[in-house]
Each structure stands twice: as structure tokens, then as C-alpha cells.
Design an enzyme around this catalytic site. Structure first.
Site, PDB file in Angstrom:
ATOM      1  N   GLY A  88       9.137   8.339  -2.110  1.00 24.24           N
ATOM      2  CA  GLY A  88       8.303   8.624  -3.108  1.00 24.24           C
ATOM      3  C   GLY A  88       6.904   7.641  -3.455  1.00 24.24           C
ATOM      4  O   GLY A  88       6.764   6.936  -2.098  1.00 24.24           O
ATOM      5  N   ASP A  90       4.059   5.588  -5.520  1.00 24.79           N
ATOM      6  CA  ASP A  90       3.480   5.259  -7.517  1.00 24.79           C
ATOM      7  C   ASP A  90       2.234   6.007  -7.801  1.00 24.79           C
ATOM      8  O   ASP A  90       2.055   6.322  -7.844  1.00 24.79           O
ATOM      9  CB  ASP A  90       3.404   4.142  -7.246  1.00 24.79           C
ATOM     10  CG  ASP A  90       4.465   2.860  -7.193  1.00 24.79           C
ATOM     11  OD1 ASP A  90       5.968   3.378  -7.644  1.00 24.79           O
ATOM     12  OD2 ASP A  90       4.928   2.116  -5.704  1.00 24.79           O
ATOM     13  N   GLU A 109       9.981  -0.442   3.296  1.00 24.12           N
ATOM     14  CA  GLU A 109       9.564   1.274   3.546  1.00 24.12           C
ATOM     15  C   GLU A 109       8.474   1.198   4.405  1.00 24.12           C
ATOM     16  O   GLU A 109       8.426   1.815   5.636  1.00 24.12           O
ATOM     17  CB  GLU A 109       9.373   1.118   1.544  1.00 24.12           C
ATOM     18  CG  GLU A 109      10.253   1.772   0.889  1.00 24.12           C
ATOM     19  CD  GLU A 109       9.562   1.517  -0.239  1.00 24.12           C
ATOM     20  OE1 GLU A 109      10.360   2.421  -1.363  1.00 24.12           O
ATOM     21  OE2 GLU A 109       8.481   1.182  -0.581  1.00 24.12           O
TER      22      GLU A 109
END
Ligand code: 5RP
Length: 229
Positions: A88, A90, A109
């Protein structure tokens, strides 16, 4: 005629999590990010787990979820390359640059994303922005450098705040702290990522421009849109 009820943010996350399955190469190892949208992807992976040889995970939280559904989690050091990393964001801009780290997993990540040929970002449309910087920029730092790094952000017009959990500094999976920086308008993400990376004590800045997304599956009121960069 009744107007259809708009999908909730949670339903949009479910849709993009399921849509990401199309990027799984049968028999391959998949890179798995962190967060509430990725949790939907992990739920979807459970339905095809026999096609997945294993996963490289970007957080303790995702590792636990993957193991709970019976997907083996491999050490990143044992994998030379991944065909795809699903995570994902932000925020994501029109070129696929992202701000990440709202879930404090930005360092792992970036490491897992670096192993992958393709970064597939899954996000609901609230994450799409013209310019990065509205979401406070997460920066993982060595604790003894936090105050110095916060002052350096001040010289760029930013305000850095130490992220807390239960009134104590949040400690990441790597044993470090997070600064969240407001007040930045990130008009040149590549340059700003490069600059902050040079500051002593910065472990990882949450700008993913050098490792941007190649694809974004964006959950919208009209369904899942596939954006390619
Ligand atoms: C975690 C992240 C997440 O990808 C990001 O915070 C988005 O999370 P969510 O899917 O819960 O909105 O970078 O460090």
C-alpha cells in the site's frame, strides 16, 4: 430508481487486494508489504495459496498473517529476485512516487521492494495526490540522531515530531524510532529522497521515488483502475 450505495474505504481496499492477485506468477515467491490494504491482499492470497511458493515479508505483522494462512515466509537474504512486490501507500502521485511508512515498516518495505522487478501499489483513491507531502513524511532514524535530524527538517520548513506509542517513542521492527514530518511540499521527490538519505542517522526516508511503483491498482467509485508508470 435507487442510487447505489458508494463503496466504503474498507470495501475499496478489499477490491484492490483481490485485484493484485492477477500479478502473482504461479509457483513464484511474492513480496508482501504492510498495512490494512495489504491485509486484504493477504486475505485474498489465502484463496490461491497453493499457487504461491512463499513470501518475503516487510514486517513482523505481515509475517504473522502470512504464516497464519499457511504461506511460508522466507528470509530476504535467501531470495535473489522477486517478480512482484505488493504494498500500500500513504500517498501516491501521478508518476508513481509514494510516501510510505504510516505503519512504521518503511525500511523493510524498501528492502523488499528493491528485490522486486515490479512494485504494485494497492490503494483507495484517497491516497492519490497531485503533490506528495500532505501526509506527514515518516523517517526512520537512529534514536541518538533524532533531535539533530528534526532540526534539519526545520531548515527545510518542516516540523518533525517523534512518533509515540502508548506515550513512549514507538520502536520499529528494527529497534529504531520514527519522525513524522509535516509542512513539506515534495515537488521533487527524487532529489529530496537523495538529500535526506545523506543525513547521518537517517535509516530510511519514507519517500519511495527511486523505488516508485510501476503499477497502481486504485480503488475508485467506478471500480479498480490500473495506472501504469
Ligand atoms: C506501512 C505503509 C503502508 O503501506 C501505508 O501506511 C498504507 O497503509 P494502509 O493500507 O493501512 O492505508 O507504508 O509502513
Amino acid at each position: 430508481m435507487t442510487t447505489p450505495t458508494p463503496l466504503t474505504q474498507d470495501e475499496l481496499k478489499t477490491l484492490v487486494g483481490q485485484a493484485a492477485l492477477q500479478f502473482i506468477v504461479p509457483g513464484d515467491i511474492v513480496g508482501v508489504g504492510t498495512g490494512s490494504t495489504v491485509n486484504k491482499f493477504i486475505d485474498a492470497l489465502a484463496t490461491v495459496k497453493d499457487q504461491v511458493r512463499g513470501a518475503v515479508s516487510s514486517s513482523v505483522a505481515s509475517t504473522e498473517r502470512l504464516r497464519a494462512i499457511g504461506i511460508p515466509v522466507l528470509d530476504a537474504n535467501d531470495v535473489e529476485q522477486l517478480s512482484v512486490y505488493v504494498d500500500g501507500a500513504d500517498e501516491i502521485d501521478g508518476q508513481g512516487h509514494m510516501v510510505k511508512g504510516g505503519g512504521a515498516a518503511l525500511t523493510r518495505e524498501k528492502i523488499v521492494a528493491a528485490l522486486a522487478r515490479q512494485f504494485v501499489c494497492i490503494a483507495d483513491e484517497s491516497k492519490l495526490v497531485a503533490t506528495l507531502g500532505r501526509f506527514p513524511l515518516p523517517v526512520e532514524v537512529i534514536p541518538m540522531a533524532a533531535a539533530h535530524i528534526a532540526r534539519r527538517f526545520g531548515t527545510l520548513g518542516g516540523k518533525a515530531t517523534l512518533r509515540l506509542k502508548e506515550e513512549q517513542p514507538l520502536v520499529t521492527d528494527n529497534g529504531q524510532h520514527i519522525l513524522d514530518v509535516t509542512g513539506l511540499s515534495i515537488t521533487d521527490p527524487l532529489a529530496l529522497e537523495s538529500e535526506i538519505n545523506q543525513w547521518p542517522g537517517v535509516v530510511t526516508v519514507g519517500i519511495f521515488a527511486h523505488q516508485k511503483a510501476q503499477v497502481c491498482l486504485l480503488g475508485t467509485a467506478q471500480g479498480v483502475k490500473t495506472l501504469r508508470y
